[in-house]
Design a protein around this motif. Structure first.
Motif, PDB file in Angstrom:
ATOM      1  N   ASN A   8      -6.089  33.815  16.982  1.00  0.00           N
ATOM      2  CA  ASN A   8      -5.193  33.693  18.130  1.00  0.00           C
ATOM      3  C   ASN A   8      -5.269  34.933  19.005  1.00  0.00           C
ATOM      4  O   ASN A   8      -5.220  34.858  20.221  1.00  0.00           O
ATOM      5  CB  ASN A   8      -3.755  33.479  17.655  1.00  0.00           C
ATOM      6  CG  ASN A   8      -3.555  32.069  17.103  1.00  0.00           C
ATOM      7  OD1 ASN A   8      -4.281  31.165  17.462  1.00  0.00           O
ATOM      8  ND2 ASN A   8      -2.569  31.905  16.234  1.00  0.00           N
ATOM      9  N   LYS A   9      -5.396  36.100  18.384  1.00  0.00           N
ATOM     10  CA  LYS A   9      -5.481  37.339  19.140  1.00  0.00           C
ATOM     11  C   LYS A   9      -6.811  37.419  19.888  1.00  0.00           C
ATOM     12  O   LYS A   9      -6.855  37.805  21.056  1.00  0.00           O
ATOM     13  CB  LYS A   9      -5.325  38.533  18.191  1.00  0.00           C
ATOM     14  CG  LYS A   9      -5.161  39.853  18.899  1.00  0.00           C
ATOM     15  CD  LYS A   9      -4.753  40.957  17.944  1.00  0.00           C
ATOM     16  CE  LYS A   9      -3.290  40.854  17.583  1.00  0.00           C
ATOM     17  NZ  LYS A   9      -2.806  42.070  16.871  1.00  0.00           N
ATOM     18  N   ASN A  11      -8.611  35.011  20.972  1.00  0.00           N
ATOM     19  CA  ASN A  11      -8.606  34.040  22.058  1.00  0.00           C
ATOM     20  C   ASN A  11      -8.127  34.626  23.376  1.00  0.00           C
ATOM     21  O   ASN A  11      -8.362  34.058  24.441  1.00  0.00           O
ATOM     22  CB  ASN A  11      -7.715  32.846  21.707  1.00  0.00           C
ATOM     23  CG  ASN A  11      -8.431  31.854  20.803  1.00  0.00           C
ATOM     24  OD1 ASN A  11      -9.648  31.844  20.760  1.00  0.00           O
ATOM     25  ND2 ASN A  11      -7.681  31.047  20.086  1.00  0.00           N
ATOM     26  N   LYS A  12      -7.436  35.738  23.297  1.00  0.00           N
ATOM     27  CA  LYS A  12      -6.888  36.375  24.497  1.00  0.00           C
ATOM     28  C   LYS A  12      -7.553  37.720  24.781  1.00  0.00           C
ATOM     29  O   LYS A  12      -6.963  38.591  25.414  1.00  0.00           O
ATOM     30  CB  LYS A  12      -5.377  36.564  24.335  1.00  0.00           C
ATOM     31  CG  LYS A  12      -4.588  35.260  24.294  1.00  0.00           C
ATOM     32  CD  LYS A  12      -4.655  34.539  25.645  1.00  0.00           C
ATOM     33  CE  LYS A  12      -3.806  33.284  25.624  1.00  0.00           C
ATOM     34  NZ  LYS A  12      -3.851  32.583  26.943  1.00  0.00           N
ATOM     35  N   VAL A  13      -8.781  37.913  24.289  1.00  0.00           N
ATOM     36  CA  VAL A  13      -9.486  39.175  24.470  1.00  0.00           C
ATOM     37  C   VAL A  13     -10.765  38.971  25.292  1.00  0.00           C
ATOM     38  O   VAL A  13     -11.552  38.069  25.013  1.00  0.00           O
ATOM     39  CB  VAL A  13      -9.847  39.830  23.120  1.00  0.00           C
ATOM     40  CG1 VAL A  13     -10.714  41.067  23.336  1.00  0.00           C
ATOM     41  CG2 VAL A  13      -8.587  40.205  22.357  1.00  0.00           C
ATOM     42  N   GLY A  46     -13.360  34.629  21.436  1.00  0.00           N
ATOM     43  CA  GLY A  46     -13.348  35.768  22.339  1.00  0.00           C
ATOM     44  C   GLY A  46     -14.262  35.556  23.537  1.00  0.00           C
ATOM     45  O   GLY A  46     -15.204  34.755  23.479  1.00  0.00           O
ATOM     46  N   LYS A 208     -11.913  38.451  36.566  1.00  0.00           N
ATOM     47  CA  LYS A 208     -10.746  37.972  35.821  1.00  0.00           C
ATOM     48  C   LYS A 208      -9.925  37.005  36.669  1.00  0.00           C
ATOM     49  O   LYS A 208      -9.399  36.003  36.155  1.00  0.00           O
ATOM     50  CB  LYS A 208      -9.891  39.149  35.367  1.00  0.00           C
ATOM     51  CG  LYS A 208     -10.547  39.998  34.285  1.00  0.00           C
ATOM     52  CD  LYS A 208      -9.643  41.109  33.795  1.00  0.00           C
ATOM     53  CE  LYS A 208      -8.469  40.563  32.999  1.00  0.00           C
ATOM     54  NZ  LYS A 208      -7.664  41.636  32.383  1.00  0.00           N
ATOM     55  N   ILE A 213      -7.918  34.602  34.070  1.00  0.00           N
ATOM     56  CA  ILE A 213      -7.624  35.202  32.760  1.00  0.00           C
ATOM     57  C   ILE A 213      -7.000  36.593  32.938  1.00  0.00           C
ATOM     58  O   ILE A 213      -7.272  37.504  32.173  1.00  0.00           O
ATOM     59  CB  ILE A 213      -8.883  35.288  31.870  1.00  0.00           C
ATOM     60  CG1 ILE A 213      -9.997  36.062  32.611  1.00  0.00           C
ATOM     61  CG2 ILE A 213      -9.368  33.926  31.447  1.00  0.00           C
ATOM     62  CD1 ILE A 213     -11.170  36.447  31.728  1.00  0.00           C
ATOM     63  N   GLU A 215      -4.245  37.621  32.225  1.00  0.00           N
ATOM     64  CA  GLU A 215      -3.405  38.030  31.090  1.00  0.00           C
ATOM     65  C   GLU A 215      -4.225  38.401  29.854  1.00  0.00           C
ATOM     66  O   GLU A 215      -3.661  38.863  28.860  1.00  0.00           O
ATOM     67  CB  GLU A 215      -2.422  36.898  30.739  1.00  0.00           C
ATOM     68  CG  GLU A 215      -1.489  36.512  31.875  1.00  0.00           C
ATOM     69  CD  GLU A 215      -0.702  37.706  32.425  1.00  0.00           C
ATOM     70  OE1 GLU A 215      -0.191  38.481  31.600  1.00  0.00           O
ATOM     71  OE2 GLU A 215      -0.628  37.851  33.661  1.00  0.00           O
ATOM     72  N   HIS A 216      -5.515  38.174  29.879  1.00  0.00           N
ATOM     73  CA  HIS A 216      -6.339  38.542  28.722  1.00  0.00           C
ATOM     74  C   HIS A 216      -6.344  40.066  28.523  1.00  0.00           C
ATOM     75  O   HIS A 216      -6.358  40.825  29.484  1.00  0.00           O
ATOM     76  CB  HIS A 216      -7.787  38.058  28.917  1.00  0.00           C
ATOM     77  CG  HIS A 216      -8.047  36.683  28.415  1.00  0.00           C
ATOM     78  ND1 HIS A 216      -7.305  35.597  28.802  1.00  0.00           N
ATOM     79  CD2 HIS A 216      -8.970  36.210  27.522  1.00  0.00           C
ATOM     80  CE1 HIS A 216      -7.771  34.502  28.204  1.00  0.00           C
ATOM     81  NE2 HIS A 216      -8.769  34.856  27.410  1.00  0.00           N
ATOM     82  N   TYR A 217      -6.337  40.474  27.270  1.00  0.00           N
ATOM     83  CA  TYR A 217      -6.459  41.892  26.935  1.00  0.00           C
ATOM     84  C   TYR A 217      -7.924  42.270  27.129  1.00  0.00           C
ATOM     85  O   TYR A 217      -8.812  41.711  26.489  1.00  0.00           O
ATOM     86  CB  TYR A 217      -6.035  42.125  25.483  1.00  0.00           C
ATOM     87  CG  TYR A 217      -5.898  43.581  25.113  1.00  0.00           C
ATOM     88  CD1 TYR A 217      -4.682  44.239  25.249  1.00  0.00           C
ATOM     89  CD2 TYR A 217      -6.983  44.307  24.624  1.00  0.00           C
ATOM     90  CE1 TYR A 217      -4.541  45.584  24.911  1.00  0.00           C
ATOM     91  CE2 TYR A 217      -6.862  45.646  24.287  1.00  0.00           C
ATOM     92  CZ  TYR A 217      -5.631  46.271  24.431  1.00  0.00           C
ATOM     93  OH  TYR A 217      -5.515  47.600  24.087  1.00  0.00           O
ATOM     94  N   THR A 218      -8.180  43.221  28.015  1.00  0.00           N
ATOM     95  CA  THR A 218      -9.555  43.566  28.375  1.00  0.00           C
ATOM     96  C   THR A 218      -9.978  44.888  27.762  1.00  0.00           C
ATOM     97  O   THR A 218      -9.288  45.894  27.899  1.00  0.00           O
ATOM     98  CB  THR A 218      -9.712  43.641  29.902  1.00  0.00           C
ATOM     99  OG1 THR A 218      -9.275  42.401  30.482  1.00  0.00           O
ATOM    100  CG2 THR A 218     -11.159  43.884  30.286  1.00  0.00           C
TER     101      THR A 218
END
Length: 280
Positions: A8-9, A11-13, A46, A208, A213, A215-218
């Motif tokens: 889950n983490k 998926n947002k990277v 990812g 982005k 995206i 909100e993705h952690y970059t």
């Protein structure tokens, strides 16, 4: 951490890597360790892409090797290229007056090479040892200016010098010329002349937004001053161990060198690195 939580983490990277001196080793190749780690990262949800000063032909083999499907940043932020559509999604061209361009071209000699990038081709007054080395390193071919006289609209200009000092001297000369541009060093002896307000960081922000995206952690990884803008835009900026000192100072942290499979190391330590940044 459980696998489901890690997935889950991930998926947002969004993981963004420079090529030369970062993802590539001294042989200008991607190590098996880096390739395996990146493909596993993508398989687990990812997003991975590259941000490089290279042109399309010098990057496509690596895109294919890693099976990258999202757009990549090329020419130090001048272009965003989509490997699936095989098309340019974003481009900021450099405008150079004819008289100014001739002044820049006149600097070309045995200790300095001038490369003009236009329409996915490279042109140079003539091939010296610096041009030949560049061709071999990036797997590209530079054409003679006798084959085509470029107009005032270019992708970028690259200055290759035998030493950093000579490259800095050319930078000072260009600053005195009638040209609106930004300049950045992609290697200690590589000076890149770009359109104003062009950088890897700006292109990353555009990318982005394109992909929706924000909100993705970059996470951005690099080794030279041209990667500083990436460090500023990313949530976490990482310098490889072999990085330029200026970049190390701009980064949030430093990892192992490009010869020690830096990208694989970052992916393996992803959770720890993100937590470490959060506590700073």
């Amino acid at each position: 951490m459980k696998e489901s939580m890690m997935k889950n983490k991930i998926n947002k990277v969004l993981l963004v890597s420079d090529l030369d001196g970062t993802l590539l080793n001294k042989k200008y190749a991607i190590s098996q360790e880096n390739e395996k780690a990146i493909k596993e990262f993508i398989d687990r949800g990812g997003l991975f892409t590259i941000a490089t000063g290279r042109m399309e032909d010098a990057v496509i083999p690596f895109i294919d090797q890693l099976e990258i499907t999202i757009p990549v940043v090329l020419y130090n932020g001048t272009k965003i290229y989509c490997p699936l559509k095989k098309s340019v999604l974003y481009e900021k061209k450099l405008t150079v007056k004819k008289e100014t361009l001739q002044k820049i071209l006149s600097i070309h000699g045995e200790e300095v090479a001038i490369l003009l990038y236009q329409d996915s081709d490279i042109y140079t007054p003539y091939k010296n040892h610096l041009v030949t080395t560049h061709e071999n390193q990036e797997g590209v071919e530079c054409k003679s200016l006798s084959q085509r006289q470029p107009g005032e609209s270019l992708t970028k200009i690259v200055v290759i010098a035998t030493t950093h000092e000579k490259a800095k001297a050319v930078e000072e000369m260009v600053l005195q010329m009638d040209i609106a541009c930004d300049m950045v060093f992609s290697e200690k002896n590589y000076l890149e002349i770009l359109s104003p307000e062009v950088s890897k960081g700006i292109a990353l922000s555009v990318l982005k937004n394109m992909l929706e995206i924000e909100e993705h952690y970059t996470i951005a990884i690099g080794d030279q001053p041209n990667d500083i803008s990436l460090m500023k835009v990313a949530d976490l900026g990482i310098a490889v161990g072999n990085a330029n000192n200026e970049l190390k100072e701009a980064a949030d942290m430093v990892t192992v060198s490009h010869e020690e499979h830096a990208i694989a190391t970052v992916i393996e330590q992803l959770d720890t690195l993100m937590e470490a940044k959060a506590t700073k």
